[in-house]
Design a protein around this motif. Structure first.
Motif, short mmCIF file in Angstrom:
data_model
loop_
_atom_site.label_atom_id
_atom_site.label_comp_id
_atom_site.label_asym_id
_atom_site.label_seq_id
_atom_site.Cartn_x
_atom_site.Cartn_y
_atom_site.Cartn_z
N GLY A 1 44.71 34.62 39.91
CA GLY A 1 44.71 34.22 41.19
C GLY A 1 44.35 33.17 41.78
O GLY A 1 44.72 32.32 42.46
N PHE A 2 43.09 32.68 41.30
CA PHE A 2 42.38 31.52 41.67
C PHE A 2 43.20 30.46 41.40
O PHE A 2 43.42 29.45 42.06
N VAL A 3 43.65 30.24 40.26
CA VAL A 3 44.42 28.92 39.89
C VAL A 3 45.72 29.07 40.35
O VAL A 3 46.21 27.94 40.69
N ILE A 4 46.62 30.04 40.41
CA ILE A 4 47.99 30.17 40.97
C ILE A 4 47.71 29.61 42.51
O ILE A 4 48.51 28.41 42.91
N LEU A 5 46.61 30.00 43.34
CA LEU A 5 46.42 29.37 44.79
C LEU A 5 46.01 27.96 44.81
O LEU A 5 46.61 27.59 45.80
N SER A 6 45.64 27.43 43.58
CA SER A 6 44.96 26.02 43.90
C SER A 6 46.43 25.33 43.83
O SER A 6 46.42 24.30 44.63
N TYR A 7 47.44 25.49 42.89
CA TYR A 7 48.75 24.57 43.08
C TYR A 7 49.72 25.31 44.06
O TYR A 7 50.45 24.51 44.73
N TYR A 8 49.49 26.58 44.38
CA TYR A 8 50.56 27.28 45.50
C TYR A 8 50.28 26.42 46.68
O TYR A 8 51.00 25.95 47.50
N SER A 9 48.81 26.26 46.98
CA SER A 9 48.50 25.75 48.27
C SER A 9 49.18 24.25 48.43
O SER A 9 49.35 23.72 49.60
N VAL A 10 48.96 23.51 47.20
CA VAL A 10 49.62 22.13 47.25
C VAL A 10 50.90 22.06 47.65
O VAL A 10 51.39 21.18 48.59
N VAL A 11 51.65 22.95 47.18
CA VAL A 11 53.31 23.08 47.50
C VAL A 11 53.26 23.62 48.85
O VAL A 11 54.16 23.22 49.86
N GLY A 12 52.51 24.70 49.47
CA GLY A 12 52.44 24.90 50.96
C GLY A 12 52.13 23.86 51.69
O GLY A 12 52.83 23.61 52.72
N GLY A 13 51.24 22.89 51.22
CA GLY A 13 51.04 21.76 52.00
C GLY A 13 52.27 20.83 52.33
O GLY A 13 52.38 20.23 53.21
N TRP A 14 52.93 20.59 50.92
CA TRP A 14 54.22 19.87 51.35
C TRP A 14 55.30 20.54 52.36
O TRP A 14 55.85 19.75 53.13
N VAL A 15 55.12 21.79 52.30
CA VAL A 15 56.09 22.48 53.24
C VAL A 15 55.69 21.90 54.78
O VAL A 15 56.54 21.84 55.61
N ILE A 16 54.43 22.10 55.02
CA ILE A 16 53.73 21.88 56.63
C ILE A 16 54.35 20.42 56.60
O ILE A 16 54.83 20.09 57.83
N ASN A 17 54.17 19.71 55.91
CA ASN A 17 54.51 18.15 56.00
C ASN A 17 56.00 18.07 56.22
O ASN A 17 56.43 17.31 57.11
#
Ligand code: TRP
Length: 451
Positions: free
Chosen positions: A100-116
């Motif tokens: 969970g910890f690891v998935i969220l670390s890169y999931y959130s990077v992609v989530g950031g692209w989406v906000i951008n």
């Protein structure tokens, strides 16, 4: 470590709809809207979809029920749940918390692209159909140093702000708003996409299976996708199930959640692939499909600028209802097991995940020369570690745990609330979880590692 947990007052879902929307919210995410369409596109379209369905039927529903049952029975986080049933099995939950910890670390990077990309859509940046320009726009974003880290931080901050509110007052409350909004938006987009002239080719590509295209690679991709899309294999549904009351109908929930998830995955395919075909682009574009091909599609379509904003907003909503479930897995463990306050646990865990996400983000730019193993950079290595190793391993151990350690009878007793709830296919379920699912997962897992 302490076990005062069981006596502590634990938060619960306040309503059945709330729980279903939160669990479906966990399942529906970037996996559906970003990964599913491009993975299908790269793996023969309909051929992939049909294999996905087969694995979903056999393994997806089975494991969904299994995880919910363990959680509801023990009313504990992933580690505590396994450990309560059998002392020497806590580590399986531990692998889940790590995942969970690891998935969220890169999931959130992609989530950031989406906000951008929401910002880009809103400022009219997609005003071109030139794939080179759009490719550079995406490549430029993900390879720069600071911008993606800042947006990754914003995404984590949103996730943190919701999870800190707890189950009923945070996760459930927001899922009840975000999920219906998501359904409305995706139906709008599908409608726009399939009514474009020339869309039929794309619908055909997506839904008409060409059986000759099914091979080992397609099957492996489909298994990984089922786990990821349903949030299975790392105790996420164990954790969500632990906030269920003893009179909730688990077999029904375990049917409804995968159906909603698959519904949205199919809608996502129908939103994206027909438009891609109609406007003459390539469906095998891979991870860039949503970020490069789709903006070109929007630029060509009437009212495209508006639909672009709606689309990326929809992706953000889906991503957030998933990221909160990933964070909750870790937070629930820290709260239950280390006895931390929720506010402290959420803040510190979210900050730590943010930090781990930074090298993942940098690995697509200034750190692209650094490889961890198998020639993979940080971002891809973390994805490989979770999708190909931790999730299938967690799923395999889950089957063995229920089938051979806890016992199918105990699990069925819990699933039926001691015989009060109907679960007609219980014997089939027991057979699948004991024999079929572990063999299938084990086989695909190992051949995937070697292959
Ligand atoms: N299912 C989510 C998606 O499709 C991602 C996710 C949330 C997840 N929780 C998970 C994946 C737990 C694996 C395990 O985007």
């Amino acid at each position: 470590m302490n076990n005062s947990v069981e006596t502590q007052n634990r938060d619960q879902w306040s309503s059945k709809v709330g729980f279903i929307l939160a669990a479906a919210g966990s399942a529906v995410g970037l996996g559906n809207l970003w990964k599913f369409p491009y993975t299908a596109g790269m793996n023969g379209g309909g051929a992939f979809v049909i294999v996905y369905f087969a694995i979903l039927l056999l393994v997806g529903f089975t494991l969904m029920l299994a995880e919910l049952v363990i959680g509801r029975s023990t009313q504990l986080n992933a580690v505590g749940a396994y450990r309560k049933i059998n002392k020497s099995w806590g580590w399986v939950g531990g692998l889940g918390v790590l995942a969970g910890f690891v998935i969220l670390s890169y999931y959130s990077v992609v989530g950031g692209w989406v906000i951008n990309y929401i910002v880009k859509a809103a400022t009219g940046a997609f005003n071109t159909t030139d794939m080179d320009v759009l490719g550079n726009m995406f490549g430029g974003l993900i390879s720069s140093t600071w911008t993606p880290i800042v947006y990754h931080g914003i995404f984590m901050a949103i996730t943190l702000a919701i999870v800190i509110g707890g189950i009923s007052g945070g996760i459930e409350k927001f899922s009840k708003i975000l999920m219906p909004a998501l359904f409305i938006m995706i139906i709008l987009i599908v409608f726009r996409s399939v009514t474009l002239p020339g869309a039929a080719e794309g619908v055909k590509f997506f839904l008409q299976p060409d059986f000759s295209k099914i091979n080992g690679k397609v099957i492996l991709a489909a298994l990984g996708q089922v786990f990821f899309s349903l949030s299975l294999g790392m105790g996420c549904m164990v954790t969500y199930g632990s906030y269920l009351s003893k009179n909730e109908n688990i077999p029904q929930s375990a049917t409804l959640i995968p159906l909603l998830d698959t519904g949205v995955a199919l809608l996502a395919g129908l939103a994206i692939l027909p438009a891609v075909f109609a406007l003459g682009f390539d469906p095998t574009g891979g991870p860039g499909l949503v970020f490069i091909t789709l903006p070109a599609v929007f630029a060509k379509m009437p009212l495209g600028a508006l639909f672009a904003i709606i689309f990326f907003l929809l992706v953000l909503f889906a991503a957030v209802t998933s990221s909160i479930s990933l964070l909750e897995v870790v937070v629930a463990y820290v709260v239950d097991d280390w006895g931390w306050k929720r506010s402290k646990a959420t803040t510190i865990v979210a900050a730590a995940i943010f930090l781990v996400g930074i090298p993942a983000s940098l690995s697509m730019g200034p750190w692209s020369h650094i490889t961890l193993f198998r020639g993979l950079g940080v971002f891809d290595a973390l994805g490989f570690l979770t999708d190909q190793i931790l999730l299938p391993l967690g799923g395999l151990m889950l089957c063995i745990f229920i089938g051979w350690v806890w016992g199918v009878d105990n699990a069925v007793k819990e699933a039926t609330n001691n015989g009060k709830v109907k679960f007609a296919i219980a014997p089939i379920w027991g057979f699948i979880i004991k024999y079929i699912a572990p063999i299938a997962i084990g086989y695909i897992f190992i051949s995937g590692l070697i292959g």
